[in-house]
Structure formats: structure tokens, C-alpha cells
Design an enzyme around this catalytic site. Structure first.
Site, PDB file in Angstrom:
ATOM      1  N   CYS A  91      40.049  38.650  37.293  1.00 38.02           N
ATOM      2  CA  CYS A  91      39.709  37.796  38.434  1.00 38.02           C
ATOM      3  C   CYS A  91      38.246  37.914  38.857  1.00 38.02           C
ATOM      4  CB  CYS A  91      40.599  38.122  39.628  1.00 38.02           C
ATOM      5  SG  CYS A  91      42.357  37.835  39.311  1.00 38.02           S
ATOM      6  N   HIS A 357      42.764  29.755  43.310  1.00 33.43           N
ATOM      7  CA  HIS A 357      42.073  30.835  42.600  1.00 33.43           C
ATOM      8  C   HIS A 357      42.104  30.558  41.101  1.00 33.43           C
ATOM      9  CE1 HIS A 357      40.890  34.677  41.141  1.00 33.43           C
ATOM     10  NE2 HIS A 357      42.034  35.324  41.264  1.00 33.43           N
ATOM     11  N   CYS A 387      39.218  41.619  44.280  1.00 28.48           N
ATOM     12  CA  CYS A 387      40.054  42.609  43.624  1.00 28.48           C
ATOM     13  C   CYS A 387      40.272  42.165  42.185  1.00 28.48           C
ATOM     14  CB  CYS A 387      41.386  42.770  44.342  1.00 28.48           C
ATOM     15  SG  CYS A 387      42.410  41.271  44.360  1.00 28.48           S
TER      16      CYS A 387
END
Length: 401
Positions: A91, A357, A387
Site C-alpha cells: 500500500c 484506496h 500503513c
């Protein structure tokens, strides 16, 4: 030598499923369109001076395989000279791309680069790339690995975030995003167009202004059955025996939306900007990554941010605005609690719960959003942090020029 961000742009985000508006658009086309937008937004940009494209992309298979950064570079019209490299820090990939470009510039290895990311989660679903990290017990068992949703619920259980707490956060994300949309604040966003130049999608598809707290309260926890039936709750409790039970509080309404999208930033040194007549908007002050326990893997933003602040010789009070990726509501809530930061300066225009996302692209998207808002409010410093699966965090500090 300083590394400057001259501009940043992102596509609208489309629902990352077969009903999403961008399902018919290849990820190469999404990445190409942000590269073209950078060129069009900066009339002085001589694309022959852009040396490389660094793109984050998590699931590098199918339409996103075979070095999609080079594919996008080839399609962009910048010229055959343009190279491309695709990276994967889960991510954090889109922000890692910016940090690597900044490092190349600061080291004097490059003068002008494009950095960003792309992810088409409708065409290449999350997990399509497989990997022993999650699927091989030989790797997963020693680290007491659990799925990210279980990790998010573990954070909520350990730090006392109730179901109502995380639902309130999810509701606020939607309300902030809806307000920003109505006020046309997403100025670095571009529509995605078809081959005839007609708009396919002009707004972020997962913003839900009609969201109510009552509606969120009625949604079933997404990871409760997984935790009990597959034994992941037991794995987490074995690692954290002080927790009697995992309180499953996360669901689709307080977790990041699955979406398609791409983003790109133009990063270079002072000399190239002066040569091309480009005005730098921000400088990259510091960048850091930090590893964390892989079971409660999503607590990396705070330690990564502390590391970046130390590198920059700053403290948390020196930061005007924060963008903390809303992978799950408990992640930014934990960050704010650990860092002593008020929600009034975090994700002020909503976050991934409302906006989505697109894994490999999000870090660059957050950077552009933060740049626009700092300029709009006439503020100076911002921090972006995400994160990262497996137990990592990434953070970057930018400063207005």
C-alpha cells in the site's frame, strides 16, 4: 541538492469491481492519462528532459504485468527515450515511488522524473499475484501472520476503539469528502476519458453523501467469521494474550473502498525547473520507512512518521496538515492517538474510506491532495503516511516553496 515537486495529478477513482465505471479502461491507459495530464498542465515541460517513470503497482500480473511503468511511458507520447520501472511496497508503493524519485534527484543521479502509481482493482483483483507471504504456512506461521482485516480489528481491540468509534470515523470521512466534492476542492483530479476524448468518469465513484451513522451501525462485521472459522483470532490472541477476545468492528463502511485509479507527480532539481520555466510547488523534506510486528501489522504510520520528523529536525507540532491513509478506521485513529494529533488537521477532505484506496497509487494521490490543500489554506508543511501489509509504515514530509 533539493528535490522539488513541480506538480501532481490523479485520476478520479472508479469502483474496483465489474460494475465500476473504469472496468473497461486498462491500467496502462489510466497511467498514460496522468502522464499526459502532467504534460498538458505544465506548458513549459519539455518531455525529452524527463528521464524515467517510477510507478507503484501491487498486483503486477495480467494487465498490470510486464513493467507497466514502461508500458505507460511508451504510450505517453513523451518519447522513446523515456524509461520506466515498477515497484511494490504494497500500500505504500505510490509514496515509495515519490521517495525514490526524490532520492535520485537529491543524489544528483537524475534531474527530472515522474513518480506515482496505478492499480486497476476491477481488472486485477487484490491477491491476484499470490505469493508465499500470505499463502505458505512455512512463511506465515512463524510470524503469526493474519489478514489485514483481522489486524485492524486487533488494533481496535487492543487500543479500545469501539464499533461506534470506528463508525463515527467512517461517517466523518464520507461527510468531509462529500463537502470537498461539492466545493470542487479536488483540483489535482482529472476525469478519465475514452479513446474519443469523451468523459467516462468525472467524479470519485465511492463518495456516498447519503451515508448515515445508523446505516453504518447496521452493517455486519466483515472479518468476524474469518477470525473464528479460520482460526485467525486465536493466532492474534496467542501473540497478544492480554486481549481476551477480538472485537470485530470493521466492515465495508469504515474500511477503504476498493477502486481503480492512477496518479503521477513531476519531481526534479532546481536547475531543470529554471531551464524549463517550471515553478516548484513543494520540496521533499524527509522520507522514512519503519517495520513493525507483522501480526498487528498496520501500526506503522506513527513510528515511520517519528523517524521522518527526526530526520527533518522537526516535531509533530511543526506539521500543518496530515494525510493518513484510511485503510481501516482504526489505522488513522491509532496514529492520532499515538502522535497526539487532532482529527481537525488529519484527512481534512476525507480519506480512503470515502474516496477509495487504489493500492499502488494511493500514496501519490495523498501527496497531491495535501499539496492542493496546503496551498488553499496558505499553510506550509504536510506529512503523508500509510500503513503497509506485513508490518511496515512509510512517511514523507513536504514543505511549500
Amino acid at each position: 541538492m533539493e528535490a522539488y515537486i513541480y506538480d501532481a495529478v490523479r485520476t478520479v477513482r472508479g469502483k474496483g469491481n465489474r460494475k465500476g465505471a473504469l472496468m473497461g479502461v486498462t491500467p496502462t491507459e489510466l497511467a498514460k492519462q496522468v502522464l499526459v495530464a502532467l504534460k498538458e498542465r505544465n506548458s513549459g515541460l519539455d518531455t525529452s528532459k524527463v528521464e524515467d517513470v517510477i510507478l507503484g503497482c501491487v498486483a503486477q500480473v495480467k494487465d498490470q504485468g510486464v513493467n507497466i511503468a514502461k508500458s505507460a511511458a511508451q504510450e505517453s507520447g513523451y518519447g522513446d527515450h523515456l524509461c520506466g520501472v515498477t515497484l511494490n511496497r504494497f500500500c505504500g508503493s505510490g509514496l515509495e515511488a515519490i521517495n525514490q524519485a526524490g532520492a535520485y534527484v537529491r543524489a544528483g543521479f537524475s534531474q527530472l522524473l515522474v513518480a506515482g502509481g496505478v492499480e486497476s482493482m476491477s481488472r486485477v483483483p487484490m491477491g491476484s499475484d499470490g505469493g508465499g507471504f500470505l499463502m505458505d504456512p512455512v512463511q506465515a506461521i512463524p510470524g503469526k501472520m493474519v489478514p489485514q482485516g483481522i489486524s485492524a480489528d486487533l488494533i481496535a481491540s487492543k487500543y479500545g476503539f469501539s464499533r461506534n468509534d470506528v463508525d463515527l470515523f467512517g461517517y466523518e470521512s464520507q461527510m468531509r469528502a462529500a463537502k470537498a466534492e461539492a466545493a470542487k476542492l479536488f483540483t489535482s483530479r482529472i476525469a478519465v476519458k475514452d479513446i474519443n476524448g469523451l468523459d467516462i468518469l468525472t467524479t470519485d465513484e465511492t463518495i456516498r453523501p447519503s451515508t448515515t451513522l445508523e446505516g453504518l451501525n447496521n452493517l455486519r462485521p466483515a472479518f468476524e467469521m474469518m477470525g473464528s472459522m479460520a482460526g485467525y483470532d486465536a493466532v492474534a490472541i496467542d501473540k497478544y494474550p492480554e486481549i481476551e477476545r477480538i472485537n470485530h468492528v470493521h466492515h465495508a463502511g469504515n474500511s477503504s473502498a476498493i477502486v481503480d485509479g492512477a496518479s503521477a507527480a513531476l519531481i526534479g532539481n532546481k536547475a531543470i525547473g529554471e531551464l524549463l520555466g517550471l515553478k516548484p510547488r513543494f520540496r521533499i523534506r524527509a522520507a522514512a520507512v519503519e517495520g513493525t510486528d507483522p501480526t498487528i501489522m498496520l501500526v506503522g504510520p506513527a513510528p515511520a512518521s517519528r523517524k521522518a520528523l527526526k530526520q527533518a529536525g522537526m516535531n509533530v507540532g511543526d506539521i500543518d496538515l496530515f494525510e493518513v491513509n484510511e485503510a481501516f478506521a482504526a489505522v488513522p485513529m491509532h496514529f492520532m492517538e499515538q502522535m497526539g494529533v487532532d482529527h481537525s488537521i488529519v484527512n481534512v477532505n476525507g480519506g480512503a474510506i470515502a474516496l477509495g484506496h487504489p493500492l499502488g497509487s494511493t500514496g501519490c494521490m495523498l501527496t497531491g491532495t495535501l499539496m492542493d490543500e496546503l496551498e488553499r489554506r496558505n499553510l506550509n508543511t504536510g506529512l503523508i503516511t500509510l500503513c503497509i501489509g506485513g508490518g511496515m509504515g512509510i512517511a514523507t514530509i513536504i514543505e511549500r516553496v
